[in-house]
Each structure stands twice: as C-alpha cells, then as structure tokens.
Design a protein around this motif. Structure first.
Motif, PDB file in Angstrom:
ATOM      1  N   SER A 155       0.831  -1.209   0.000  1.00  0.00           N
ATOM      2  CA  SER A 155       0.000   0.000   0.000  1.00  0.00           C
ATOM      3  C   SER A 155       0.866   1.260   0.000  1.00  0.00           C
ATOM      4  O   SER A 155       0.538   2.255  -0.663  1.00  0.00           O
ATOM      5  N   SER A 156       1.977   1.236   0.713  1.00  0.00           N
ATOM      6  CA  SER A 156       2.882   2.384   0.741  1.00  0.00           C
ATOM      7  C   SER A 156       3.534   2.603  -0.615  1.00  0.00           C
ATOM      8  O   SER A 156       3.719   3.745  -1.058  1.00  0.00           O
TER       9      SER A 156
ATOM     10  N   ASN B 243       1.039   4.365  -2.789  1.00  0.00           N
ATOM     11  CA  ASN B 243       0.883   5.771  -2.406  1.00  0.00           C
ATOM     12  C   ASN B 243       2.050   6.615  -2.920  1.00  0.00           C
ATOM     13  O   ASN B 243       1.857   7.738  -3.407  1.00  0.00           O
TER      14      ASN B 243
ATOM     15  N   PRO C  19      -3.409   4.714  -9.180  1.00  0.00           N
ATOM     16  CA  PRO C  19      -3.218   4.286  -7.786  1.00  0.00           C
ATOM     17  C   PRO C  19      -4.494   3.780  -7.126  1.00  0.00           C
ATOM     18  O   PRO C  19      -4.463   2.787  -6.383  1.00  0.00           O
TER      19      PRO C  19
ATOM     20  N   HIS D 128      -5.023   0.049  -5.635  1.00  0.00           N
ATOM     21  CA  HIS D 128      -5.480  -0.214  -4.267  1.00  0.00           C
ATOM     22  C   HIS D 128      -6.666  -1.184  -4.281  1.00  0.00           C
ATOM     23  O   HIS D 128      -6.759  -2.084  -3.433  1.00  0.00           O
TER      24      HIS D 128
END
Length: 225
Positions: free
Chosen positions: A35-36, A39, A80, A84
């Motif tokens: 997830s990072s 981002n 993005p 996700h």
C-alpha cells in the motif's frame, strides 16, 4: 507567451523538480509495504505532472500541459486507486519481499544515479543546459525504475517500478523540447491498455497460483521442466 522568469532561475526550478522525481523514486524503493508503494507511486506521478507543467511554461509549449494534466489526473489518481482496489480484492496486504536488502538496493540506486549524471553530462556536453541536466535526471529515474523491477518479488511492486520507469521516459521527452500532442495521446492510451492487461494477468495469476510472488511462480515453472 515567453517565460518572464530569468533563464537561470527557470533552469534551477526545472532541476529541482526533476531532482524531486529522483528522490521520490528512492522513497518508492524504500517502502516495505504494498500500500505504501502505491501511495508513493501516486506522489511520483504528481511530481512528474508539476515537472512537465513547468517545462511547458518555460518552453512555451502548450501541448505539454496536456501531458501534465494526464499525469496529475490519470497516473496520480486513477491508476493508484485502481491498484489499491486490485490489492484489496487479491488480499495481498503484506510486506514487499526483495531480492536484496533495502540498504544494498539504495546503494545500488545511488550508483545508478551517479552513472546517469556522468554519462549524460559527457555525451550531451554540447546540448543546452536545461535539456542536458533534465535528461540526466530522467535517465536516473528510468534506471531506478528498472532497479525496482528486478529487486522486487511481488508483481504489484514490479508494476510500480514499470510505471516509474515510464514516468522517467516522459520527463526525458518533455525536457528535450517537448513531444507532439499525438505522441502524448498515444502514450496515455498505451499506458491505459498496459494497465488493463496487467490487472487481468494479476487476477489470473492469483486465481491459478494463489500468489503474486514472482519467486513462487519461478519455482512452479522450474517444477514443470
């Protein structure tokens, strides 16, 4: 309308924005969760958008504003968010496994950046300073994207590396007197198609092998021989 900002300041701001893209590439390689990584990929695309918009201003090239808008809207937001959702549906919220340690990868990245600057400053010594230095930093982003692709075992993080590599290509083209509008549109559609194909393959790989770890896939392939 020509830029009203002094050339030296224009060059400095362009270099700062291109350098910021290199720094965000390092940030992406440093992340240890999927997830990072996604981002930071969004931040990478947003930084590209601002860098290209500045190139459009100082070059008086309105077509580059379209590229900046595509980067800010499509690559910094749509992709993005879609990644996700894919990660959520696949249930792969976990740490990113790497071929080498983070420290070794970062040191290799620093070496690639140094190599890019040395090579481009020598091979393009007679080019304009703006184009020469911008392309040198863009090559750094490209090589860092390639490094991330080969040092990450998870398919999603490898996709992020591919996307950052493509951002470096756009930065290089924008710094080299911009690109025609038809090229901008074709690049945008190519990325869209590539993203759709990648998404389909991720679902199929997960469905077939119950993992998106490239190491496990290589082991399965070796077992078929």
């Amino acid at each position: 309308m020509a830029s009203l900002i002094p050339p030296a300041m224009s060059l400095s701001i362009a270099n700062v924005l291109a350098g910021a893209l290199v720094m965000v590439s390092f940030m992406m390689m440093y992340q240890d969760r999927i997830s990072s990584v996604i981002n930071v990929l969004a931040l990478h695309a947003a930084t590209l958008g601002f860098a290209v918009a500045w190139q459009a201003y100082i070059q008086d090239a309105p077509e580059l504003y379209i590229t900046a808008a595509l980067a800010l809207g499509f690559k910094a937001m749509v992709i993005p968010l879609a990644l996700h959702r894919i990660v959520a549906k696949l249930g792969i919220h976990k740490q990113v496994e790497t071929v080498a340690g983070i420290s070794e990868t970062m040191l290799a990245g620093i070496g690639l950046v140094a190599l890019s600057i040395v090579v481009m400053l020598h091979t393009a010594a007679h080019a304009e300073a703006l184009a020469r230095e911008d392309v040198a930093l863009a090559l750094s982003v490209i090589l860092l994207g390639m490094l991330m692709m080969v040092t990450r075992r998870n398919a999603v993080s490898q996709i992020a590396g591919f996307m950052s590599l493509e951002n470096g290509l756009i930065l290089a083209a924008a710094g080299a007197e911009g690109m025609p509008l038809v090229v901008e549109i074709s690049v945008a559609f190519s990325i869209l198609i590539a993203f759709i194909v990648i998404g389909v393959f991720l679902f199929r790989i997960r469905e077939r092998f119950d993992t998106v770890d490239s190491t496990a896939l290589d082991a399965f392939r070796g077992g078929l021989r």
